[in-house]
Design an enzyme around this catalytic site. Structure first.
Site, PDB file in Angstrom:
ATOM      1  N   GLY A  33       0.832  -1.209   0.000  1.00 43.48           N
ATOM      2  CA  GLY A  33       0.000   0.000   0.000  1.00 43.48           C
ATOM      3  C   GLY A  33       0.856   1.244   0.000  1.00 43.48           C
ATOM      4  O   GLY A  33       2.075   1.163  -0.161  1.00 43.48           O
ATOM      5  N   ASN A  34       0.227   2.387   0.158  1.00 43.85           N
ATOM      6  CA  ASN A  34       0.983   3.646   0.216  1.00 43.85           C
ATOM      7  C   ASN A  34       0.357   4.595   1.228  1.00 43.85           C
ATOM      8  O   ASN A  34      -0.680   4.294   1.817  1.00 43.85           O
ATOM      9  CB  ASN A  34       1.092   4.266  -1.185  1.00 43.85           C
ATOM     10  CG  ASN A  34      -0.263   4.621  -1.769  1.00 43.85           C
ATOM     11  OD1 ASN A  34      -1.006   5.422  -1.225  1.00 43.85           O
ATOM     12  ND2 ASN A  34      -0.601   3.961  -2.881  1.00 43.85           N
ATOM     13  N   ARG A  35       0.999   5.731   1.423  1.00 44.19           N
ATOM     14  CA  ARG A  35       0.610   6.646   2.491  1.00 44.19           C
ATOM     15  C   ARG A  35      -0.464   7.659   2.119  1.00 44.19           C
ATOM     16  O   ARG A  35      -0.677   8.622   2.839  1.00 44.19           O
ATOM     17  CB  ARG A  35       1.838   7.426   2.978  1.00 44.19           C
ATOM     18  CG  ARG A  35       2.823   6.585   3.737  1.00 44.19           C
ATOM     19  CD  ARG A  35       3.890   7.493   4.335  1.00 44.19           C
ATOM     20  NE  ARG A  35       5.010   6.743   4.839  1.00 44.19           N
ATOM     21  CZ  ARG A  35       5.011   6.119   6.022  1.00 44.19           C
ATOM     22  NH1 ARG A  35       3.954   6.182   6.806  1.00 44.19           N
ATOM     23  NH2 ARG A  35       6.076   5.452   6.391  1.00 44.19           N
TER      24      ARG A  35
END
Ligand code: CTP
Ligand code: CA
Length: 239
Positions: A33-35
């Site tokens: 995932g990412n932020r």
């Protein structure tokens, strides 16, 4: 409901906004995932709706609540880049404006393990092989070019840190040309900048095509101008 939208610069327009990050599954319990917090996309959805648009928000993984119950906003939840691609392809033909605020994973695990990946005693560490996800923004621009249909205005986003070789604005300029979209919104990111924050500073870059059209006072840029006004009108809540 249609007709109940407040009057505003986006009155009668259908705006498709992607927001948040994608999540690429590795096994039943893990993902890449990412932020992305989704704040920027959610703020844009609310602002576009307040400007009179009918908004279709395609929401990935977000830290903030998607504005599900706001008037004139319908929310569609997706998780992976592939799901985002399908949702955008379904929505694009009806869209006047497409705003790609989502942080799309560039890569996904090449294979999905149907069972949870376990540690082994042989001392070998697992290797995760990645494959490229489709570039949804570039593909939508390309489809508009080949079919002559699709969103009148396509807005891309970029989050850049810059590097020793190029500053964020140069990278964004190159990205605008590479993607072929009409507008590109640049967020400068860094350790303490943008992600999850409530305020950010943005640059809005305009494609040469639009600039030329605007100079000729053509009707086409009106929608783009409305988008720029909308983008400026949000608090630009961070990526
Ligand atoms: N985007 C997309 N599909 C992808 C990756 C990105 O549609 N697979 C869109 C994003 O929603 C954003 C724009 O493209 O509007 C720019 O994303 P960004 O990650 O900055 O661009 P990339 O081309 O992936 O470049 P980079 O290598 O810098 O990540
Ligand atoms: Ca990327």
């Amino acid at each position: 409901a249609p007709g109940s939208a407040p009057a505003g610069p986006l009155q009668g327009r259908t705006v498709v906004i992607t927001a948040g990050g994608t999540r690429e599954p590795l096994d039943p319990v893990r993902y890449l995932g990412n932020r992305s917090s989704g704040k920027q996309g959610a703020a844009l959805a609310e602002t576009a709706a307040a400007a009179g648009a009918q908004v279709h928000l395609i929401a990935g993984i977000m830290d903030v609540q998607a504005p599900e119950h706001a008037g004139n906003i319908t929310v569609e939840h997706i998780e992976t880049a592939a799901e985002l691609q399908a949702a955008v392809q379904r929505a694009a033909p009806e869209a006047d404006l497409l705003i790609m605020a989502a942080a799309v994973a560039d890569f996904r695990p090449a294979s999905y393990a149907a069972q949870k990946i376990k540690k082994t005693d042989d001392g070998e560490n697992p290797v995760i092989t990645l494959e490229r996800n489709p570039d949804i923004l570039a593909e939508t621009v390309q489809q508009r070019r080949t079919t002559g249909t699709g969103p009148k205005v396509i807005v891309g986003f970029a989050a850049e840190t810059g590097s020793a070789e190029a500053d964020p604005l140069e990278l964004a300029q190159a990205k605008l040309l590479r993607k072929g979209c009409d507008l590109l919104v640049l967020n400068q990111v860094g350790e303490r900048l943008v992600f999850g924050r409530d305020e950010t500073e943005i640059h809005i870059l305009t494609a040469p095509r639009l600039t030329a059209a605007a100079a000729g006072a053509a009707a086409a840029p009106t929608a783009a101008e409305a988008v720029v006004t909308t983008l400026r009108g949000t608090k630009h809540e961070a990526a």
